[in-house]
Design a protein around this motif. Structure first.
Motif, PDB file in Angstrom:
ATOM      1  N   ILE A   1       0.852  -1.200   0.000  1.00 10.21           N
ATOM      2  CA  ILE A   1       0.000   0.000   0.000  1.00 10.21           C
ATOM      3  C   ILE A   1       0.885   1.246   0.000  1.00 10.21           C
ATOM      4  CG2 ILE A   1      -1.654   1.351   1.374  1.00 10.21           C
ATOM      5  CD1 ILE A   1      -2.857  -1.343   2.312  1.00 10.21           C
ATOM      6  N   GLU A   2       1.881   1.226   0.893  1.00  9.20           N
ATOM      7  CA  GLU A   2       2.784   2.382   0.991  1.00  9.20           C
ATOM      8  C   GLU A   2       3.478   2.644  -0.352  1.00  9.20           C
ATOM      9  OE1 GLU A   2       3.344   4.703   2.959  1.00  9.20           O
ATOM     10  OE2 GLU A   2       5.376   5.409   2.563  1.00  9.20           O
ATOM     11  N   GLU A   3       3.914   1.576  -0.998  1.00  9.27           N
ATOM     12  CA  GLU A   3       4.604   1.707  -2.299  1.00  9.27           C
ATOM     13  C   GLU A   3       3.699   2.439  -3.310  1.00  9.27           C
ATOM     14  OE1 GLU A   3       6.973  -1.809  -4.291  1.00  9.27           O
ATOM     15  OE2 GLU A   3       4.873  -1.978  -4.861  1.00  9.27           O
ATOM     16  N   LYS A   4       2.425   2.009  -3.373  1.00  6.21           N
ATOM     17  CA  LYS A   4       1.515   2.610  -4.353  1.00  6.21           C
ATOM     18  C   LYS A   4       1.139   4.042  -3.959  1.00  6.21           C
ATOM     19  CE  LYS A   4      -0.905   2.605  -8.078  1.00  6.21           C
ATOM     20  NZ  LYS A   4      -0.243   2.567  -9.398  1.00  6.21           N
ATOM     21  N   VAL A   5       0.966   4.276  -2.641  1.00  2.25           N
ATOM     22  CA  VAL A   5       0.643   5.632  -2.173  1.00  2.25           C
ATOM     23  C   VAL A   5       1.766   6.596  -2.572  1.00  2.25           C
ATOM     24  CG1 VAL A   5       0.467   7.036  -0.063  1.00  2.25           C
ATOM     25  CG2 VAL A   5      -0.923   4.969  -0.305  1.00  2.25           C
ATOM     26  N   GLN A   6       3.008   6.155  -2.385  1.00  2.00           N
ATOM     27  CA  GLN A   6       4.143   7.025  -2.735  1.00  2.00           C
ATOM     28  C   GLN A   6       4.181   7.280  -4.239  1.00  2.00           C
ATOM     29  OE1 GLN A   6       5.658   8.872  -0.702  1.00  2.00           O
ATOM     30  NE2 GLN A   6       4.908   7.835   1.139  1.00  2.00           N
ATOM     31  N   ALA A   7       3.832   6.261  -5.022  1.00  2.00           N
ATOM     32  CA  ALA A   7       3.814   6.434  -6.494  1.00  2.00           C
ATOM     33  C   ALA A   7       2.726   7.437  -6.885  1.00  2.00           C
ATOM     34  CB  ALA A   7       3.591   5.086  -7.179  1.00  2.00           C
ATOM     35  N   LEU A   8       1.552   7.323  -6.247  1.00  2.00           N
ATOM     36  CA  LEU A   8       0.447   8.246  -6.565  1.00  2.00           C
ATOM     37  C   LEU A   8       0.810   9.671  -6.145  1.00  2.00           C
ATOM     38  CD1 LEU A   8      -2.550   5.973  -5.443  1.00  2.00           C
ATOM     39  CD2 LEU A   8      -2.083   6.724  -7.791  1.00  2.00           C
ATOM     40  N   LYS A   9       1.520   9.766  -5.018  1.00  2.00           N
ATOM     41  CA  LYS A   9       1.939  11.083  -4.528  1.00  2.00           C
ATOM     42  C   LYS A   9       2.936  11.712  -5.517  1.00  2.00           C
ATOM     43  CE  LYS A   9       3.734  13.229  -0.390  1.00  2.00           C
ATOM     44  NZ  LYS A   9       4.645  13.011   0.706  1.00  2.00           N
ATOM     45  N   ALA A  10       3.871  10.889  -5.959  1.00  2.00           N
ATOM     46  CA  ALA A  10       4.876  11.395  -6.911  1.00  2.00           C
ATOM     47  C   ALA A  10       4.222  11.840  -8.216  1.00  2.00           C
ATOM     48  CB  ALA A  10       5.916  10.303  -7.174  1.00  2.00           C
ATOM     49  N   GLU A  11       3.125  11.195  -8.587  1.00  2.77           N
ATOM     50  CA  GLU A  11       2.408  11.583  -9.818  1.00  2.77           C
ATOM     51  C   GLU A  11       1.490  12.792  -9.588  1.00  2.77           C
ATOM     52  OE1 GLU A  11       0.206   8.129 -11.324  1.00  2.77           O
ATOM     53  OE2 GLU A  11       1.908   6.890 -10.727  1.00  2.77           O
ATOM     54  N   GLY A  12       1.434  13.269  -8.346  1.00  2.00           N
ATOM     55  CA  GLY A  12       0.601  14.424  -8.025  1.00  2.00           C
ATOM     56  C   GLY A  12      -0.873  14.089  -7.875  1.00  2.00           C
ATOM     57  N   LYS A  13      -1.193  12.809  -7.714  1.00  2.00           N
ATOM     58  CA  LYS A  13      -2.610  12.416  -7.645  1.00  2.00           C
ATOM     59  C   LYS A  13      -3.123  12.353  -6.210  1.00  2.00           C
ATOM     60  CE  LYS A  13      -2.626   9.726 -11.893  1.00  2.00           C
ATOM     61  NZ  LYS A  13      -2.354   8.416 -12.456  1.00  2.00           N
ATOM     62  N   LEU A  14      -2.208  12.370  -5.260  1.00  2.00           N
ATOM     63  CA  LEU A  14      -2.605  12.179  -3.857  1.00  2.00           C
ATOM     64  C   LEU A  14      -1.761  13.082  -2.977  1.00  2.00           C
ATOM     65  CD1 LEU A  14      -2.990   8.653  -2.270  1.00  2.00           C
ATOM     66  CD2 LEU A  14      -1.335  10.229  -1.336  1.00  2.00           C
TER      67      LEU A  14
ATOM     68  N   GLU B   1      -9.083   2.745  -5.726  1.00  2.00           N
ATOM     69  CA  GLU B   1      -9.116   1.670  -6.729  1.00  2.00           C
ATOM     70  C   GLU B   1      -7.704   1.350  -7.230  1.00  2.00           C
ATOM     71  OE1 GLU B   1     -11.414  -0.366  -7.664  1.00  2.00           O
ATOM     72  OE2 GLU B   1     -13.225   0.580  -6.895  1.00  2.00           O
ATOM     73  N   ALA B   2      -6.912   2.412  -7.401  1.00  2.00           N
ATOM     74  CA  ALA B   2      -5.546   2.199  -7.912  1.00  2.00           C
ATOM     75  C   ALA B   2      -4.737   1.354  -6.924  1.00  2.00           C
ATOM     76  CB  ALA B   2      -4.863   3.538  -8.168  1.00  2.00           C
ATOM     77  N   VAL B   3      -4.910   1.640  -5.629  1.00  2.00           N
ATOM     78  CA  VAL B   3      -4.169   0.859  -4.623  1.00  2.00           C
ATOM     79  C   VAL B   3      -4.670  -0.589  -4.624  1.00  2.00           C
ATOM     80  CG1 VAL B   3      -3.638   0.587  -2.162  1.00  2.00           C
ATOM     81  CG2 VAL B   3      -3.673   2.881  -3.182  1.00  2.00           C
ATOM     82  N   MET B   4      -6.002  -0.754  -4.680  1.00  2.00           N
ATOM     83  CA  MET B   4      -6.541  -2.133  -4.665  1.00  2.00           C
ATOM     84  C   MET B   4      -6.079  -2.910  -5.884  1.00  2.00           C
ATOM     85  SD  MET B   4     -10.264  -2.230  -2.973  1.00  2.00           S
ATOM     86  CE  MET B   4     -10.988  -0.787  -3.670  1.00  2.00           C
ATOM     87  N   HIS B   5      -6.058  -2.216  -7.028  1.00  2.00           N
ATOM     88  CA  HIS B   5      -5.619  -2.896  -8.251  1.00  2.00           C
ATOM     89  C   HIS B   5      -4.151  -3.307  -8.119  1.00  2.00           C
ATOM     90  CE1 HIS B   5      -5.810  -4.006 -12.411  1.00  2.00           C
ATOM     91  NE2 HIS B   5      -4.652  -3.395 -12.598  1.00  2.00           N
TER      92      HIS B   5
END
Ligand SMILES: O=C(O)CCC(=O)C(=O)O
Length: 335
Positions: free
Chosen positions: A43-56, A81-85
């Motif tokens: 979860i943390e990995e995806k959250v950081q990716a979304l943050k880096a993309e400016g989405k979160l 949804e992105a994290v669950m996927h």
């Protein structure tokens, strides 16, 4: 190492009569922690990716594993949804970290499964699933079905055991499963395509008993709900404030049709395997996903370790496009 205890004769009898049994103490809850930690890391990995993309922007890093994904989803459905996927579809076929395999191959679980299958020769199925059921969202609600609805009709009379393992206490409030007891001996009921969230569904009128007779499969963390492939079950909404994390794992006797012999000798330019591979894969109750040996008293050297588990699953993912449809269920009429 001492062999872990099987289910008691009373539990085995209950399972065969009722179509399920709930064993509340298969694991020490601490034994679920490595998987929970690995999921939290994913979860943390995806959250950081979304943050880096400016989405979160709000990462909810202060929240524990049971609550964090629910808060992320509340802030943004797309991010949730992105994290669950990321978790469910990781490496294109389910969460396959070592910690997941360690649960699938856990000696305590396999000892119980052996007592239900009445054999020490056990095949594990890649049809295992991770289910983060989030509070108040529709897609975690699984309609009435029998697991056989997803498997080949030729395996209807075989026993394939589903082990439903909650990673939190499963309660009525957070949407535990509902099970229709004593209805697993008849024919597989009529299923339809197009149930909630794309799942198969048995309409109430096609169920082998009144759905009012269902029992809630309440199960504490550390417990396991064991079911047959013909046991009708569904699950209801999660009205709690936390995620109802669970995994469901499947096992069968090595004597039940499987795809263990399917290993491609060659792949063509499109990545399709040779005919023999598809013939051998087709024999299985669920041809598209890799079976593997999880326990064998007669041939312990054939038991898959983690590397073999990953190798077989990756091979199947690479070549899986060539299968015929598993089962021809009608589609629900709209309106
Ligand atoms: O986890 C759930 O809510 C449903 C699980 C299920 O339907 C299954 O394991 O076959």
């Amino acid at each position: 190492m001492k062999t872990p205890p099987p289910l008691t004769p009373q539990q085995v009898q209950f399972f065969h009569e009722e179509g399920y049994v709930i064993a509340p103490d298969v694991f020490d809850p601490a034994e679920l922690e490595p998987l929970r930690r690995e999921l939290a890391a994913a979860i943390e990995e995806k959250v950081q990716a979304l943050k880096a993309e400016g989405k979160l922007t709000t990462t909810h890093a202060e929240l524990d594993f049971d609550h964090r994904l629910a808060a992320i989803y509340r802030d943004s459905k797309d991010n949730g949804e992105a994290v669950m996927h990321h978790l469910e579809g990781r490496n294109s076929g389910g969460f396959r970290a070592k910690e997941m395999f360690d649960m699938i191959a856990h000696p305590k679980l396999l000892a119980k499964v052996a007592s239900l299958l009445d054999t020490e020769e056990i095949v594990g199925s890649s049809v295992y699933r991770l289910r983060p059921k989030l509070p108040n969202i529709g897609r975690g609600i699984v309609p009435w079905h029998q697991d056989s609805g997803y498997l080949k009709a030729s395996c209807d009379r075989d026993l394939i055991i589903t082990c439903w393992v909650p990673l939190v206490d499963a309660t009525v409030e957070n949407g535990c499963m509902q099970i229709l007891p004593r209805t697993h001996r008849g024919e597989v009921a009529l299923h339809h395509n197009g149930g909630n969230a794309g799942f198969l569904v048995i309409r109430d009128g096609d169920l082998p008993a009144d759905p009012g007779q269902a029992i809630p499969a309440i199960c504490p963390r550390g417990g396991v709900v064991f079911m047959t492939n013909r046991t009708p079950h569904c699950s209801t909404p999660n009205y709690s404030d936390h995620v109802r994390w669970s995994i469901d794992l499947r096992y069968q006797s090595a004597a039940t049709p499987n795809n263990l012999a399917a290993t491609p000798a060659t792949l063509d330019a499109e990545g399709r395997a040779d005919e023999k591979y598809y013939e051998q894969a087709e024999i299985a109750c669920y041809p598209p996903e890799a079976d593997f040996i999880v326990h064998s008293k007669a041939h312990p050297e054939t038991v898959a370790d983690y590397a073999e588990f990953v190798r077989r699953r990756e091979t199947f993912d690479r070549v899986k496009k060539g299968y015929r449809s598993i089962r021809d269920w009608p589609t629900l009429a709209r309106g």
